[in-house]
Design an enzyme around this catalytic site. Sequence first.
Site, mmCIF file in Angstrom:
data_model
loop_
_atom_site.group_PDB
_atom_site.id
_atom_site.type_symbol
_atom_site.label_atom_id
_atom_site.label_comp_id
_atom_site.label_asym_id
_atom_site.label_seq_id
_atom_site.Cartn_x
_atom_site.Cartn_y
_atom_site.Cartn_z
ATOM 1 N N GLU A 1 30.314 -7.837 31.532
ATOM 2 C CA GLU A 1 29.645 -6.710 32.171
ATOM 3 C C GLU A 1 30.739 -5.910 32.883
ATOM 4 O O GLU A 1 31.642 -6.491 33.503
ATOM 5 C CB GLU A 1 28.584 -7.170 33.165
ATOM 6 C CG GLU A 1 27.414 -7.894 32.526
ATOM 7 C CD GLU A 1 26.660 -7.064 31.510
ATOM 8 O OE1 GLU A 1 26.643 -5.819 31.652
ATOM 9 O OE2 GLU A 1 26.097 -7.633 30.560
ATOM 10 N N ASP B 1 30.767 -12.601 26.688
ATOM 11 C CA ASP B 1 30.230 -11.274 26.941
ATOM 12 C C ASP B 1 30.729 -10.807 28.307
ATOM 13 O O ASP B 1 30.943 -11.627 29.211
ATOM 14 C CB ASP B 1 28.702 -11.284 26.909
ATOM 15 C CG ASP B 1 28.125 -9.881 27.032
ATOM 16 O OD1 ASP B 1 28.206 -9.132 26.047
ATOM 17 O OD2 ASP B 1 27.612 -9.538 28.113
ATOM 18 N N HIS C 1 21.617 -8.094 29.407
ATOM 19 C CA HIS C 1 22.565 -7.280 30.161
ATOM 20 C C HIS C 1 23.103 -8.027 31.377
ATOM 21 O O HIS C 1 23.506 -7.409 32.359
ATOM 22 C CB HIS C 1 21.956 -5.933 30.570
ATOM 23 C CG HIS C 1 21.567 -5.090 29.399
ATOM 24 N ND1 HIS C 1 22.458 -4.677 28.436
ATOM 25 C CD2 HIS C 1 20.368 -4.614 29.010
ATOM 26 C CE1 HIS C 1 21.834 -3.965 27.523
ATOM 27 N NE2 HIS C 1 20.556 -3.919 27.842
#
Length: 510
Positions: free
Chosen positions: A353, A351, A490
């Site tokens: 950011e 993932d 997040h």
Amino acid sequence: MDTLTQALINYENGKFNFLRLYDVILDYKNEECVFTFLYPETVDQITNEERKEIEAFVKNNVTLFSKIRIKFKKSFLDEKLLKKEIIKFFNDSYPAISSELSQQQIFLKKDNDKVEITLHLSKLVKDYFDNKFVKIKLLEFLDNNFLGSFEVLTIQDENFEIPEEITPVKYKILAKKTSRYEVTPIKKLFGKDISPFPEQIKNNNKPKSSVILFGNISKIEIKSFTAKKGKMAGQEKKYATFLLNDGNKIECIYFSTKTNQPKLSALQENLCFLCLGDIKVGLSGKLTYYITSMTLAQLKTPPNENDDSEIISKRRVVNIEDIYENRQENIFIKDPVYNEPIASRDIVVYDLETTGLDPETCEIIEIGAIKIEKGKITKKFSTFVRPSSSIPESATKINHITNEMVENAPRIEDAIIDFYKFTKDCMISGYNNTEFDNKFLKKAYQKVNLTLDNDNIDVLLIAKSKHLKTSNSKLTTVATALGIDLTGAHRAYNDAFATAKVLLKLSEKA
């Protein structure tokens, strides 16, 4: 405490009160049940007579239709082992904390079998630790896995710096720096703003996406065709073809929108343009530059003709950590059996950011990844990335990553090479990574002339195919429905860990 250990402690006035049941494994192949007991390091050994007596005690207190085998394991209160097991506990049970904790933040004070554990944590993590009763769970874990008296303390320490763990080892990989030079943008013609650092045409001899090139244009032709599909079906559309030349030439084509058609007149012979587009094999069978954005520009810094052959040689900048899954503790529960490709392939679930949503103009500021080897979670990859410009407040509000957090982080050109090696020969996976993360990953790879060619599994598509009874298909919703913790959402590593758990759960054989 389990009932068998409690019964053993009470056996004959506490004769074996120094023992703890460590685990119970049902070995189907050998048709036997293996009981492992812990005993303290202060006890030299378990005698044969004691072994036989304990085996008889277990047989009398447990009803099983299989052979029983007894094993003993000495509980060493070794500092390295304790730290390793504490990290394992957080990796398995509280990934939101494990992403912010290293062994260097764990301090131990040992006095015989008494151990004082002090954790140096940021305010956010300390508050979570205290409010979620994590301390109680950690003490239970230690009591079940070691023989000793434990005390856990936490200290708020915002300035704690993790010392360098990685030995500076230089290595060479088969990647080259992308040869770039600098131009000065003058006026945008159409499309997006373009980074003023183009590549040389000569270095682009195969299909490639999101390529920035610069040069003068010639042999311009404005043509038209009638659209056969879509909203413009039956209407006339215009496109331009021309050559782009920076000392080497490439055929170019631009399919104009209706709004941009009047701007085609600005394409004049020998004007210089900075362009963005994809290089593909065109209808002519030659490599063709399909342009999406153009800006009038002039040369600022000529290209260094030697840059294109520079091999990257650097030390590893991202530490790869091992993750240890919980052992099987319930003899009535079998290890999950997974469908393909989980059962036989190594997969990296990752993932990102970022500073925004557009891979052309925004940057990666964190990479988090989990490696799954044939159904077992084994390794962790986690790093901040220092962008070339400040992180927008809008991005910080979502991922809580500030400029101060990334100021000492590696650049993407260094971090992405370590990630490339981490994913080598693996499938890659993520949650909606097909539509988002992979686009940023491709762009980052292009900076060091690497290609994203791993097979891909999008967990979002798997979740949708399972027709789960959820209100939507967001990661938080799906993870919650499957009973998976998504604390710290997040943030790249937390989301990657949760996505890996979701992937495994959805891939279990019924």
